[in-house]
Design a protein around this motif. Sequence first.
Motif, PDB file in Angstrom:
ATOM      1  N   ASP A  56     -67.463 -65.281  53.542  1.00 27.17           N
ATOM      2  CA  ASP A  56     -65.997 -65.349  53.471  1.00 27.17           C
ATOM      3  C   ASP A  56     -65.580 -64.945  52.062  1.00 27.17           C
TER       4      ASP A  56
ATOM      5  N   TRP B  39     -60.075 -70.782  51.497  1.00 27.43           N
ATOM      6  CA  TRP B  39     -61.376 -71.272  51.983  1.00 27.43           C
ATOM      7  C   TRP B  39     -61.313 -72.763  52.284  1.00 27.43           C
TER       8      TRP B  39
ATOM      9  N   HIS C 104     -62.576 -72.534  57.384  1.00 25.82           N
ATOM     10  CA  HIS C 104     -63.430 -71.354  57.376  1.00 25.82           C
ATOM     11  C   HIS C 104     -64.433 -71.444  58.514  1.00 25.82           C
TER      12      HIS C 104
ATOM     13  N   ASN D 298     -68.903 -68.847  50.762  1.00 25.85           N
ATOM     14  CA  ASN D 298     -67.698 -68.343  50.102  1.00 25.85           C
ATOM     15  C   ASN D 298     -68.068 -67.569  48.843  1.00 25.85           C
TER      16      ASN D 298
END
Length: 298
Positions: free
Chosen positions: A251, A258, A262, A268
Motif C-alpha cells: 500500500d 493507511w 487497508h 505500507n
Amino acid sequence: WVRRLGISELKSLTLERKYLQEAMKNPVPLAHRVASGRLSRRGRYEEALEEGGRARALDPNDPAGYEAMATALIYAGRPAEGAEQIKQAIRFDPRFPHGYLYWLGLAQFGMARFEKAAKTLSMVVRSNPDDDRSLIVLAAAYGHLKRTQEAKAAIGKANRLRAERQRQKPGTGLKEGIDILLLGPYTQDDVDLWPFNKQADRNRLREGLRLAGVPKEGEGKKVSPLEIAGAVTVDAAAAKKLFDRGVPFVDVRGESLWKNGHIPGAVNLDVMGGFTRASFSAVAARGKGAVLYCMGAR
C-alpha cells in the motif's frame, strides 16, 4: 502549481522531499511550515504541530506560522484550536489571502457549525472562483443544512473546474493514475483522500456530500503512472487470486489513509517517503512478487 510547472504530482513530491532536506540544513520559518504541511498529509500530526510551532517561534509575527499550526490542528482532529490559530493569522494580516478563510471554514465545518462554515466558504469562492476544495466543503455544509439547490450548484461548479483541468491535461504534466484523482466528477469515495486523523471528520464531509446529491462512486480510476520493469496491470479479480495465493500487497498511501483502513496483511511503503527501490525489493524478494496498490482499503 504542479500544472503550471508542467510536472506530474509524483515528480512534485520527489522534488519537495529533495529541496526540503536541503532547506532544513539551515531552516527559516518557511522550511518548518512546509515540513509541517508535509507531515500533516502523511498523518504524522504531532510532528506536524512541532514543526508549525518551530515556524511560529522563529517569527512570532508571521501570520503564515499560525496558518501552519491551524492546518495541523484541523487535520489532527482539533478544529476549535485550529480556528483560533487561523483567526490569529487573520489579525496579523488584514490583507490576508483567501486561503486563510478556507481553513477557518474547514475548522467551522469540523465543529459542525455548518451555517458559519457556509458563510465563510462562500466568501472564499467569491474571492477565488477557481478554488474547488472550498466548493466541495461548501457543498457538504449546504448538504447538512438541507439547502439542496445551493449544494448542487456548489458541487456543479467544482466539477466544472475539474473537467476544465482534465481538458488541460495534455502537456501539463498531469498523468492518468495518481493525478487522475484530481480530475473527474467528485464522489463520496474521494473523501477517503482527505488526511484527517479522525474518521468522524471524514464521515461528516462524506455525509454532507451525500445529502448534497454527490454520487458514492464515479468512473473507474485508471492505473498508476508508476512503472517497474516486468510489472503488469491486474484487475480486482486477478488481485484477489494473488491475495489468496499469499502474494504480498504493498500500500503506497500516506500514513493518515493507511491508518483508516487497508488490505489485511498489506505492507505500507508511503510513496512520499518510505517507498524506495530497496524497501520494495525487500518485500518482493520473498519469491512471490508483489502487488502495488493505492486505494482499495475497503
